[in-house]
Design an enzyme around this catalytic site. Structure first.
Site, short mmCIF file in Angstrom:
data_model
loop_
_atom_site.label_atom_id
_atom_site.label_comp_id
_atom_site.label_asym_id
_atom_site.label_seq_id
_atom_site.Cartn_x
_atom_site.Cartn_y
_atom_site.Cartn_z
N ASP A 1 -8.75 19.61 -12.43
CA ASP A 1 -9.08 18.31 -13.02
C ASP A 1 -8.74 18.42 -14.51
O ASP A 1 -9.40 19.14 -15.26
CB ASP A 1 -10.58 18.02 -12.80
N LYS B 1 -10.02 7.64 -18.54
CA LYS B 1 -10.40 8.28 -19.80
C LYS B 1 -9.21 8.29 -20.77
O LYS B 1 -8.67 7.25 -21.05
CB LYS B 1 -10.94 9.67 -19.51
N TYR C 1 -17.68 17.69 -12.86
CA TYR C 1 -18.06 16.29 -13.02
C TYR C 1 -19.08 15.90 -11.92
O TYR C 1 -18.90 16.26 -10.75
CB TYR C 1 -16.80 15.42 -12.92
N ARG D 1 0.83 -1.21 0.00
CA ARG D 1 0.00 0.00 0.00
C ARG D 1 0.86 1.25 0.00
O ARG D 1 0.58 2.23 -0.67
CB ARG D 1 -0.97 0.01 1.20
C1 LIG Z 1 -14.76 10.31 -15.15
C2 LIG Z 1 -14.34 11.59 -14.53
C3 LIG Z 1 -14.01 11.67 -13.18
C4 LIG Z 1 -14.14 10.48 -12.25
O1 LIG Z 1 -13.21 9.49 -12.54
P1 LIG Z 1 -13.46 7.91 -12.27
O2 LIG Z 1 -12.23 7.29 -12.83
O3 LIG Z 1 -14.71 7.54 -12.98
O4 LIG Z 1 -13.61 7.75 -10.81
C5 LIG Z 1 -13.59 12.88 -12.69
N1 LIG Z 1 -13.49 13.98 -13.47
C6 LIG Z 1 -13.81 13.94 -14.78
C7 LIG Z 1 -13.70 15.18 -15.59
C8 LIG Z 1 -14.24 12.75 -15.35
O5 LIG Z 1 -14.58 12.73 -16.65
#
Ligand SMILES: *Cc1c(COP(=O)(O)O)cnc(C)c1O
Length: 398
Positions: free
Chosen positions: A172, A197, A100, A48
């Site tokens: 983000d 993504k 998000y 971890r």
């Molecule tokens: C999908 C997404 C998240 C969350 O990520 P996960 O991997 O689904 O937990 C956060 N911010 C944005 C802009 C996203 O598209």
């Protein structure tokens, strides 16, 4: 010699394994590591706290985002939630209003129970941001371009403002990735990613990443990563590392197609509005091109009404109709019922996320195939419309 981003994706510290010469990072499954000396422990003790495979990914993303240290988490939300643990009871966070949906839920329904205050603001309006600052504001949280309306926030200006009040700026960067935008070089303190993504890019792994600009913040986040424990597993770390190798070419191709598709949709009489920061009609176009390399591969568009949307979705053949984005296959999604389902309808309406809005993440298909597919689906919506106002639109592929 300093290499370009494209070359750095392949030729970095983890290009070959120093022990075997392997050209793929070895997957280290061990959860514990033998200590050869009672008084002096080795670099690794427990999985971890640190693991060489995860570390290779953490190193790679830190290098690509030009930060001091990277951290890999079990999902984007795990990365974001762990970052929010930097806050304490009584602190206040200012956050992009069309953030998000999962981040919206975390802030409004979870952090609030721990006495952390929040205000959702239109981050693109700096005066508004300034006016919303409270004496206890500790974080300015930015998502740019935002989701799903692709609003563009001036990262440098927000970071400057945050700095002037002793607050951190979190960005983000999921939609653009460091291939197109590097928030830390614009003054942000922490970059967050859903690596699910574009970074991994193949719709086959759920992962999150964070990169801190300075050592001090990195130290705090490292402590939280180990304390909270939402680390990324080693197989998944390897999948993200593999996806990263093709990040540059995937982004380049998808962006090229996205801008053509955006231009096509904008001209189309059956499309009410297109949101894409690469279009000159988009309010944030100039800023987008100043702070990022391009407008990215995600766009949203509004159809006549919900009925037209339903017809369109059932008529298109190429994109998958699904949540998520940033994959080799194009993904069409319905924010009102997918990414933003966690947001109450009234809040959605306030933000312009209507029931006739679709979001498209452009993949690697031939762009003309996509345009033909959309044209066919739009014509199907025109038949629906014709029933209402007695006119049929015959399409325009030019
Ligand atoms: C999908 C997404 C998240 C969350 O990520 P996960 O991997 O689904 O937990 C956060 N911010 C944005 C802009 C996203 O598209």
């Amino acid at each position: 010699m300093s290499h370009s981003f494209q070359t750095k994706l392949l030729h970095n510290k983890h290009k070959v394994d120093p022990v075997t010469g392997a050209v793929s990072v070895p997957i280290q499954h061990a959860s514990t590591f033998h200590q050869f000396d009672v008084d002096h422990f080795g670099k690794y003790d427990y999985g971890r706290s640190a693991n060489p495979t995860r570390e290779a990914l953490e190193d790679t993303i830190a290098n690509l985002e030009e930060g001091s240290r990277g951290f890999a988490f079990s999902s984007g939300m795990a990365a974001i939630s762990t970052a929010f643990l930097l806050l304490s009871q009584g602190d206040h966070v200012l956050i992009s209003e069309d953030v998000y949906g999962g981040t919206y839920r975390m802030v409004s329904e979870v952090l609030s129970r721990y006495g952390i205050q929040y205000t959702f603001v239109d981050m693109t309006d700096l005066e508004n941001v300034k006016a919303s600052i409270l004496p206890n504001t500790k974080v300015l949280y930015v998502e740019t371009p935002s989701n799903p309306l692709l609003k563009v926030t001036d990262i440098e200006a927000v970071a400057k403002l945050a700095k002037s009040i002793g607050a951190w700026t979190f960005v983000d960067n999921t939609f653009l990735t460091p291939a197109l935008q590097k928030p830390l070089t614009l003054g942000a303190d922490l970059v967050l990613h859903s690596a699910t993504k574009f970074l991994s890019g193949h719709s086959d792994v759920v992962a999150g990443l964070a990169v801190a600009r300075d050592e001090e913040l990195a130290g705090k986040l490292s402590f939280l990563q180990n304390s909270f424990g939402a680390i990324l597993g080693v197989q998944d770390a390897w999948l993200v590392l593999r996806g990263l190798k093709t990040l540059h070419v995937r982004m380049e191709q998808s962006v090229k197609s996205a801008s053509k598709i955006a231009a096509y949709l904008e001209k189309h009489p059956l499309v009410k509005k297109v949101y894409y920061p690469g279009l000159v009609s988009h309010k944030g176009c100039g800023l987008q091109h100043r702070q990022a390399k391009s407008a990215g591969a995600v766009l949203s568009f509004e159809l006549e009404n919900e009925e037209a949307l339903r017809t369109f979705v059932s008529s298109v053949e190429i994109p998958v109709f699904a949540v998520s984005l940033g994959a080799v296959e194009s993904i069409l999604s319905y924010p009102a019922k997918m990414s933003h389902a966690a947001m109450p309808e009234a809040e959605r309406a306030k933000r312009g996320i209507s029931n006739s809005l679709l979001r498209l993440s452009v993949g690697l298909e031939d762009e003309q195939d996509l345009i033909h597919d959309f044209e066919k689906a739009l014509q199907a919506t025109s038949v629906v419309k014709a029933n209402v106002n007695g006119r049929v639109y015959h399409g325009n592929l030019g």
